[in-house]
Design a protein around this motif. Structure first.
Motif, PDB file in Angstrom:
ATOM      1  N   LYS A   8      20.504 -84.053  10.908  1.00  0.00           N
ATOM      2  CA  LYS A   8      20.202 -85.038  11.926  1.00  0.00           C
ATOM      3  C   LYS A   8      18.853 -84.731  12.566  1.00  0.00           C
ATOM      4  N   SER A   9      18.087 -85.784  12.840  1.00  0.00           N
ATOM      5  CA  SER A   9      16.759 -85.611  13.417  1.00  0.00           C
ATOM      6  C   SER A   9      16.837 -85.067  14.840  1.00  0.00           C
ATOM      7  N   ILE A  10      15.955 -84.138  15.140  1.00  0.00           N
ATOM      8  CA  ILE A  10      15.792 -83.635  16.506  1.00  0.00           C
ATOM      9  C   ILE A  10      14.473 -84.177  17.027  1.00  0.00           C
ATOM     10  N   LYS A  11      14.545 -84.926  18.123  1.00  0.00           N
ATOM     11  CA  LYS A  11      13.354 -85.538  18.692  1.00  0.00           C
ATOM     12  C   LYS A  11      13.315 -85.284  20.195  1.00  0.00           C
ATOM     13  N   ALA A  12      12.129 -85.394  20.768  1.00  0.00           N
ATOM     14  CA  ALA A  12      11.992 -85.285  22.216  1.00  0.00           C
ATOM     15  C   ALA A  12      12.755 -86.422  22.878  1.00  0.00           C
ATOM     16  N   LYS A  13      13.370 -86.125  24.013  1.00  0.00           N
ATOM     17  CA  LYS A  13      14.176 -87.125  24.708  1.00  0.00           C
ATOM     18  C   LYS A  13      13.479 -87.714  25.926  1.00  0.00           C
ATOM     19  N   THR A  14      12.423 -87.081  26.389  1.00  0.00           N
ATOM     20  CA  THR A  14      11.697 -87.572  27.562  1.00  0.00           C
ATOM     21  C   THR A  14      10.202 -87.408  27.324  1.00  0.00           C
ATOM     22  N   THR A  15       9.415 -88.085  28.135  1.00  0.00           N
ATOM     23  CA  THR A  15       7.960 -87.946  28.038  1.00  0.00           C
ATOM     24  C   THR A  15       7.537 -86.505  28.276  1.00  0.00           C
ATOM     25  N   GLY A  16       8.159 -85.851  29.260  1.00  0.00           N
ATOM     26  CA  GLY A  16       7.843 -84.454  29.541  1.00  0.00           C
ATOM     27  C   GLY A  16       8.119 -83.558  28.360  1.00  0.00           C
ATOM     28  N   GLN A  17       9.226 -83.782  27.687  1.00  0.00           N
ATOM     29  CA  GLN A  17       9.554 -82.989  26.501  1.00  0.00           C
ATOM     30  C   GLN A  17       8.534 -83.220  25.392  1.00  0.00           C
ATOM     31  N   ARG A  18       8.116 -84.478  25.206  1.00  0.00           N
ATOM     32  CA  ARG A  18       7.131 -84.768  24.155  1.00  0.00           C
ATOM     33  C   ARG A  18       5.816 -84.062  24.444  1.00  0.00           C
ATOM     34  N   ILE A  69       0.073 -74.897  30.360  1.00  0.00           N
ATOM     35  CA  ILE A  69       1.159 -74.721  31.327  1.00  0.00           C
ATOM     36  C   ILE A  69       1.799 -76.084  31.537  1.00  0.00           C
ATOM     37  N   LYS A  70       2.987 -76.255  30.980  1.00  0.00           N
ATOM     38  CA  LYS A  70       3.675 -77.551  31.039  1.00  0.00           C
ATOM     39  C   LYS A  70       4.858 -77.453  31.980  1.00  0.00           C
ATOM     40  N   ARG A  71       4.820 -78.245  33.028  1.00  0.00           N
ATOM     41  CA  ARG A  71       5.911 -78.264  33.997  1.00  0.00           C
ATOM     42  C   ARG A  71       6.808 -79.475  33.746  1.00  0.00           C
ATOM     43  N   MET A  72       8.091 -79.221  33.745  1.00  0.00           N
ATOM     44  CA  MET A  72       9.069 -80.302  33.652  1.00  0.00           C
ATOM     45  C   MET A  72       9.918 -80.296  34.914  1.00  0.00           C
ATOM     46  N   ASP A  79       3.964 -81.162  22.177  1.00  0.00           N
ATOM     47  CA  ASP A  79       2.549 -81.266  21.792  1.00  0.00           C
ATOM     48  C   ASP A  79       1.767 -80.033  22.236  1.00  0.00           C
ATOM     49  N   SER A  80       2.077 -79.533  23.426  1.00  0.00           N
ATOM     50  CA  SER A  80       1.385 -78.346  23.935  1.00  0.00           C
ATOM     51  C   SER A  80       1.655 -77.136  23.044  1.00  0.00           C
ATOM     52  N   ILE A  81       2.899 -76.977  22.631  1.00  0.00           N
ATOM     53  CA  ILE A  81       3.253 -75.846  21.769  1.00  0.00           C
ATOM     54  C   ILE A  81       2.484 -75.917  20.454  1.00  0.00           C
ATOM     55  N   ARG A  82       2.380 -77.096  19.910  1.00  0.00           N
ATOM     56  CA  ARG A  82       1.705 -77.260  18.620  1.00  0.00           C
ATOM     57  C   ARG A  82       0.201 -77.027  18.712  1.00  0.00           C
ATOM     58  N   ASP A 133      -1.905 -71.592  21.381  1.00  0.00           N
ATOM     59  CA  ASP A 133      -1.297 -70.324  20.963  1.00  0.00           C
ATOM     60  C   ASP A 133      -0.377 -69.767  22.039  1.00  0.00           C
ATOM     61  N   LEU A 134      -0.643 -70.121  23.298  1.00  0.00           N
ATOM     62  CA  LEU A 134       0.195 -69.652  24.400  1.00  0.00           C
ATOM     63  C   LEU A 134       0.564 -70.831  25.291  1.00  0.00           C
ATOM     64  N   THR A 135       1.858 -71.074  25.428  1.00  0.00           N
ATOM     65  CA  THR A 135       2.344 -72.190  26.239  1.00  0.00           C
ATOM     66  C   THR A 135       3.408 -71.705  27.207  1.00  0.00           C
ATOM     67  N   PHE A 136       3.274 -72.111  28.456  1.00  0.00           N
ATOM     68  CA  PHE A 136       4.300 -71.866  29.463  1.00  0.00           C
ATOM     69  C   PHE A 136       5.110 -73.150  29.629  1.00  0.00           C
ATOM     70  N   GLY A 137       6.420 -73.050  29.479  1.00  0.00           N
ATOM     71  CA  GLY A 137       7.309 -74.178  29.720  1.00  0.00           C
ATOM     72  C   GLY A 137       8.144 -73.886  30.955  1.00  0.00           C
ATOM     73  N   ILE A 138       7.874 -74.589  32.042  1.00  0.00           N
ATOM     74  CA  ILE A 138       8.503 -74.281  33.328  1.00  0.00           C
ATOM     75  C   ILE A 138       9.315 -75.484  33.799  1.00  0.00           C
ATOM     76  N   GLY A 139      10.557 -75.242  34.163  1.00  0.00           N
ATOM     77  CA  GLY A 139      11.376 -76.340  34.642  1.00  0.00           C
ATOM     78  C   GLY A 139      12.823 -75.932  34.789  1.00  0.00           C
ATOM     79  N   PRO A 140      13.638 -76.809  35.373  1.00  0.00           N
ATOM     80  CA  PRO A 140      15.041 -76.488  35.629  1.00  0.00           C
ATOM     81  C   PRO A 140      15.898 -76.495  34.368  1.00  0.00           C
ATOM     82  N   ALA A 141      17.128 -76.055  34.514  1.00  0.00           N
ATOM     83  CA  ALA A 141      18.070 -76.049  33.399  1.00  0.00           C
ATOM     84  C   ALA A 141      18.261 -77.455  32.868  1.00  0.00           C
ATOM     85  N   GLY A 142      18.395 -77.563  31.547  1.00  0.00           N
ATOM     86  CA  GLY A 142      18.679 -78.858  30.937  1.00  0.00           C
ATOM     87  C   GLY A 142      17.467 -79.627  30.493  1.00  0.00           C
TER      88      GLY A 142
END
Length: 317
Positions: free
Chosen positions: A107-117, A290-293, A121-124, A127-136
């Motif tokens: 089954k395809s895994i895709k981003a579910k929100t604009t923030g996730q997308r 540095i990507k904040r969700m 993109d930032s990870i790709r 070389d260094l990405t911070f993903g900051i945000g609440p659970a879920g």
């Protein structure tokens, strides 16, 4: 006058409505509107015209996705509603365009929100990405998914997953069992991501071969990690020295992802969070993302984002 949506196909109308009217029931509660269905016709009405327009907009955008031959779930409806409230519903189609990877069932895994997308993109791109945000918000899961995909495509030679074991004070010696048995409870979210993409058997086999390494943060000291996809989870519970130690492990041909929630720091006393301090120091350095969700990117039960908001309001008092 109610807003009316006419749908060509009865099957498409049923897919939009959801099993037991689950999709429209959710939208009625979320936007305080009334949604009635009759055959291929859906009407949206309510006292607040803006809410009526938002609910209709969600239905129309979801219908476009269904007409592309894709199925939608209640989670998709929840994401679309959140995007409508944040005036980003026009980007909904983009979330379904690009597949990140396939899970173990194909089954395809895709981003579910604009923030996730944006996070993906930032990870790709960095070389260094911070993903900051609440659970879920999917910050750990998506990082693991991309790691597995890059391993499959031979873009990296191994995956290294780590997190601080704060509850055990990074001193795991007193716990029963071997290292894996001591560390596993702290690393369960990382295993969940691996199992979802690779399956349990493949994950275990790759761990045995050393292609996937799961270890506490203390075991990263003194190493240089080349051609590896490295994920530090729960980074808010690192000290400043631990974070510096970890970040300087980055080697050639590697990607490093740091995930954490600045509102869930479990460090003792006045100890400063390595995540908080590193973001302050590194936020203006080119090549580091540095990507904040926030609660709008939460893709768990819809109550989770409301709980997060409630606690954030209490913190600000």
């Amino acid at each position: 006058m109610p807003n009316i949506i006419n749908i060509d196909s009865l099957d498409e109308a049923q897919a939009l409505i959801g099993a037991n009217d689950a999709h429209i029931t959710y939208l009625e509660e979320e936007f305080d509107v009334k949604i009635h269905t009759l055959g291929n016709e859906i009407t949206v009405s309510g006292d607040d015209e803006e809410n009526v327009e938002l609910a209709e907009d969600v239905l129309l955008h979801l219908l476009k996705i269904i007409q592309r031959g894709m199925s939608i779930s209640l989670r998709d409806v929840q994401s679309a509603a959140m995007m409508a409230k944040n005036d980003t519903i026009e980007y909904l189609q983009d979330l379904y365009n690009e597949e990140i990877a396939k899970d173990v069932k194909g089954k395809s895994i895709k981003a579910k929100t604009t923030g996730q997308r944006q996070y993906v993109d930032s990870i790709r791109k960095h070389d260094l990405t911070f993903g900051i945000g609440p659970a879920g918000t999917g910050k750990t899961f998506l990082a693991v998914v991309i790691a597995c995909q890059m391993l499959r495509e031979n873009q990296v030679k191994r995956i290294v997953l780590t997190r601080p074991a704060v509850e055990a004070g990074e001193n795991l010696g007193f716990l029963p069992g071997d290292l894996k048995e001591k560390v596993d409870p702290y690393l369960r979210p990382l295993y969940d991501g691996l199992h979802a993409v690779l399956g349990v058997e493949t994950t275990d086999r790759l761990i045995e071969r050393g292609v996937i390494e799961v270890a506490p943060l203390a075991y990263m000291r003194g190493r240089t990690l080349n051609e590896a996809f490295v994920i530090l989870d729960e980074a808010q519970n690192t000290t400043e020295m631990q974070m510096k130690m970890f970040l300087t492990r980055l080697g050639f041909g590697s990607k490093m992802i740091v995930t954490g929630d600045e509102t869930q720091i479990d460090l003792p006393g006045s100890t400063k969070s390595g995540l908080v301090e590193s973001v302050k120091r590194l936020e203006n350095i080119k090549g580091i993302a540095i990507k904040r969700m926030d609660e709008t990117d939460v893709v768990r039960h819809p109550l989770v984002s409301k709980i997060i908001l409630a606690y954030e309001k209490d913190t600000q008092l």
